[in-house]
Design a protein around this motif. Structure first.
Motif, PDB file in Angstrom:
ATOM      1  N   UNK B  41       0.836  -1.203   0.000  1.00  0.00           N
ATOM      2  CA  UNK B  41       0.000   0.000   0.000  1.00  0.00           C
ATOM      3  C   UNK B  41       0.874   1.258   0.000  1.00  0.00           C
ATOM      4  N   UNK B  42       0.655   2.125  -0.973  1.00  0.00           N
ATOM      5  CA  UNK B  42       1.410   3.379  -1.114  1.00  0.00           C
ATOM      6  C   UNK B  42       0.695   4.490  -0.344  1.00  0.00           C
ATOM      7  N   UNK B  43       1.385   5.085   0.641  1.00  0.00           N
ATOM      8  CA  UNK B  43       0.745   6.038   1.543  1.00  0.00           C
ATOM      9  C   UNK B  43       0.781   7.482   1.026  1.00  0.00           C
ATOM     10  N   UNK B  93      -2.065   9.044 -10.110  1.00  0.00           N
ATOM     11  CA  UNK B  93      -2.155   8.141  -8.966  1.00  0.00           C
ATOM     12  C   UNK B  93      -3.510   7.433  -8.947  1.00  0.00           C
ATOM     13  N   UNK B  94      -4.581   8.164  -9.282  1.00  0.00           N
ATOM     14  CA  UNK B  94      -5.911   7.550  -9.349  1.00  0.00           C
ATOM     15  C   UNK B  94      -5.973   6.519 -10.479  1.00  0.00           C
ATOM     16  N   UNK B  98      -3.132   2.707  -5.747  1.00  0.00           N
ATOM     17  CA  UNK B  98      -2.110   2.750  -4.692  1.00  0.00           C
ATOM     18  C   UNK B  98      -1.971   1.430  -3.936  1.00  0.00           C
ATOM     19  N   UNK B  99      -2.597   0.367  -4.417  1.00  0.00           N
ATOM     20  CA  UNK B  99      -2.605  -0.861  -3.614  1.00  0.00           C
ATOM     21  C   UNK B  99      -2.549  -2.099  -4.497  1.00  0.00           C
TER      22      UNK B  99
END
Lengths: 138, 138, 138
Positions: B41-43, B93-94, B98-99
């Motif tokens: 998971x990218x925070x 990013x969307x 991110x996961x």
């Protein structure tokens, strides 16, 4: 190790992003896990889930305008049973996805400082959307 | 059944793909699970995670050029607090997410032969990115 | 708590969506879990997984036409080792993603009424695709 499942019902008011971070975190908190994995799943094909910046309102309006350019309404779709926003809603749901999994540590999902969880309503009309939740951990 | 959590810190050098396969596999290996589920998971809201081909360098440059066309810089964003690469970074990013969750079997994530795990930095400046990791299994 | 892993092999017939809902549900059913989490993972970089509406055939043809506009074939890619459909296949795989996780409740994945699970083949030629499966729960 234990697990729990649940569901959130979200009232949308037509196209746009609805922040659900607080409701998701409250539900996770109520399960009382110290560490584990959270999964969120949108049970629809014309709404979706995403993580995006929770501070500036302009990020959300820019995101809504951008997705309307990438998956526009138009006369070129074969499927328009429910109107001109029907097929673009399906495309926008595919583009952003319907599922998120987030590790839990220290009793809460490890969202970054600026990350919020959003339901993205892609239909023009208001809808009642059902979001399934699941945690596993200890 | 047991679980473990962790974090990787990735130094990026501005826009582009950074392969993190080796670091992720080493972390998973250190947890000593035979089978289970890995979640990454990218925070952040201006960097993302994806799986893509790990052999030809041209795939990565073509991917970087393509995403710059689909979510371009330009004067039409309301949000540009941090410069012209700010809003496009959120959109990219969307678009990519991110996961990632990957089953583990035979002691390692079941990546296909040509699959590598990449962090996609969407900002022009170098950043320190934090990636949360979680495994569950036995 | 227990877990199980498996694999589906899917024969594709060139570009397009292949519904795999029934095969996935049958596999989950055979694991005999009442509640838990299902993860599906596509072990390729030129095919992907998505959830989309399972009723109208036109949704699928519109989706196939749309993705061909967003990530088109063309002479502008550096990577074309395997032909003009090579690089667009990688881009379409990134756009739609290779992994899905779905909570299980009442003995089955909580798919909504209109949600089907699809493998999206992005290469022109027929391929044998391998999909890894994992469930955890009780």
């Amino acid at each position: 190790m234990r697990q729990a499942g649940g569901e959130l019902t979200i009232d949308t008011r037509g196209q746009g992003l609805v922040e659900i971070t607080r409701r998701v975190l409250d539900w996770v908190d109520a399960q009382g896990l110290e560490s584990g994995l959270l999964t969120i799943f949108c049970r629809h094909t014309s709404a979706s889930l995403l993580i995006q910046e929770n501070a500036a309102r302009e990020v959300r309006s820019d995101l809504e305008a951008w997705i309307a350019r990438v998956a526009p309404e138009g006369p070129h779709y074969a499927h328009d049973d429910e109107g001109p926003d029907d097929m673009p809603a399906h495309l926008r749901s595919v583009l952003t996805g319907v599922q998120l999994s987030i590790p839990i540590a220290g009793g809460r999902p490890v969202l970054g400082t600026w990350q919020g969880i959003y339901l993205f309503e892609h239909r023009r009309a208001a809808h009642l959307r059902r979001i399934a939740l699941h945690v596993i951990g200890e």
